[in-house]
Write a protein that holds these residues in place. Structure first.
Motif, PDB file in Angstrom:
ATOM      1  N   ARG A 160      28.402  -8.851  57.144  1.00  0.00           N
ATOM      2  CA  ARG A 160      29.658  -8.183  56.805  1.00  0.00           C
ATOM      3  C   ARG A 160      30.735  -9.222  56.497  1.00  0.00           C
ATOM      4  O   ARG A 160      30.754 -10.305  57.075  1.00  0.00           O
ATOM      5  CB  ARG A 160      30.110  -7.302  57.960  1.00  0.00           C
ATOM      6  N   VAL A 207      37.123  -0.694  65.055  1.00  0.00           N
ATOM      7  CA  VAL A 207      37.370  -1.504  66.253  1.00  0.00           C
ATOM      8  C   VAL A 207      37.052  -2.979  66.010  1.00  0.00           C
ATOM      9  O   VAL A 207      37.885  -3.852  66.269  1.00  0.00           O
ATOM     10  CB  VAL A 207      36.558  -0.973  67.462  1.00  0.00           C
ATOM     11  N   PRO A 256      35.285   5.344  69.769  1.00  0.00           N
ATOM     12  CA  PRO A 256      34.691   6.096  68.647  1.00  0.00           C
ATOM     13  C   PRO A 256      34.195   5.177  67.532  1.00  0.00           C
ATOM     14  O   PRO A 256      34.848   4.193  67.194  1.00  0.00           O
ATOM     15  CB  PRO A 256      35.858   6.965  68.155  1.00  0.00           C
ATOM     16  N   LYS A 257      33.044   5.522  67.000  1.00  0.00           N
ATOM     17  CA  LYS A 257      32.414   4.694  65.965  1.00  0.00           C
ATOM     18  C   LYS A 257      33.204   4.701  64.656  1.00  0.00           C
ATOM     19  O   LYS A 257      33.102   3.762  63.874  1.00  0.00           O
ATOM     20  CB  LYS A 257      30.973   5.164  65.693  1.00  0.00           C
ATOM     21  N   ASP A 258      33.989   5.758  64.412  1.00  0.00           N
ATOM     22  CA  ASP A 258      34.733   5.812  63.153  1.00  0.00           C
ATOM     23  C   ASP A 258      36.034   5.000  63.205  1.00  0.00           C
ATOM     24  O   ASP A 258      36.713   4.863  62.198  1.00  0.00           O
ATOM     25  CB  ASP A 258      35.013   7.263  62.737  1.00  0.00           C
ATOM     26  N   TRP A 259      36.364   4.451  64.365  1.00  0.00           N
ATOM     27  CA  TRP A 259      37.498   3.542  64.455  1.00  0.00           C
ATOM     28  C   TRP A 259      37.039   2.174  63.940  1.00  0.00           C
ATOM     29  O   TRP A 259      35.902   1.771  64.145  1.00  0.00           O
ATOM     30  CB  TRP A 259      37.974   3.388  65.885  1.00  0.00           C
ATOM     31  N   HIS A 304      34.296  -1.954  73.217  1.00  0.00           N
ATOM     32  CA  HIS A 304      34.055  -1.429  71.863  1.00  0.00           C
ATOM     33  C   HIS A 304      32.923  -0.404  71.791  1.00  0.00           C
ATOM     34  O   HIS A 304      32.977   0.511  70.980  1.00  0.00           O
ATOM     35  CB  HIS A 304      33.836  -2.559  70.851  1.00  0.00           C
ATOM     36  N   ASP A 305      31.909  -0.530  72.632  1.00  0.00           N
ATOM     37  CA  ASP A 305      30.799   0.431  72.587  1.00  0.00           C
ATOM     38  C   ASP A 305      31.232   1.826  73.034  1.00  0.00           C
ATOM     39  O   ASP A 305      30.642   2.824  72.609  1.00  0.00           O
ATOM     40  CB  ASP A 305      29.634  -0.039  73.462  1.00  0.00           C
TER      41      ASP A 305
END
Length: 170
Positions: A107, A38, A33-36, A29-30
């Motif tokens: 979250r 994931v 892409p951060k905008d996915w 995950h790292d």
């Protein structure tokens, strides 16, 4: 030829794909892409695996698997049974430890953005959360290695030994 039932085969292959995808998402995950989305998808797949595991266990209790080939050595049969036991343990423990870790976060936990899933009453710093975090990560790597061995063993049976072990699940 003795085969698993069509329900057992469907559950096996659906869960195999979900588990492999989830291990890739969790371990990698790292690098993604951060905008996915994931991690929300990773958590949703984990909850799905947990639910399907309960279905799979219920099915398995009522439907015995076909016997392993008679000429298979005892150590190999024992290894196959042990591997399946560990797989079932991971199919339960991995989602539960993830659910516990998520419950300690701020979250929301939801299933594919469709509905919220209740959280456990835990908080960051709780020993259960810490153990779950460490266990989740270690089990992820162990499970990935065990899956590779499982695939290699199935291919060995199919290509080298030319027995029906793989065909039972096809």
């Amino acid at each position: 030829m003795d085969r698993y039932t069509s329900v057992a085969r469907a559950l096996h292959w659906i869960m195999a794909v979900l588990i492999i995808v989830n291990l890739v998402l969790g371990i990698g995950h790292d690098a993604l892409p951060k905008d996915w989305a994931v991690m929300p998808v990773h958590k949703s797949i984990g909850l799905t695996v947990l639910a399907l595991t309960l279905v799979r266990l219920a099915w398995r209790l009522g439907h015995r698997p076909p016997p392993l080939p008679a000429p298979m050595p005892g150590w190999e049969k024992a290894a196959a049974h042990a591997t399946h036991f560990v797989f079932y343990a991971f199919m339960i423990l991995m989602p539960l430890t993830g659910w516990i870790m998520t419950s300690a976060g701020t979250r929301p936990l939801n299933w594919f953005f469709l509905f919220d899933v209740p959280k456990f009453a835990v908080a960051k710093g709780d020993i259960l959360v810490d153990i779950s975090g460490e266990g989740h990560e270690l089990m992820g790597f162990a499970w990935a290695a065990l899956i590779i061995l499982h695939i290699a063993a199935a291919l060995r049976h199919h290509i080298m030994l030319k027995d029906n072990v793989l065909q039972r699940m096809m």
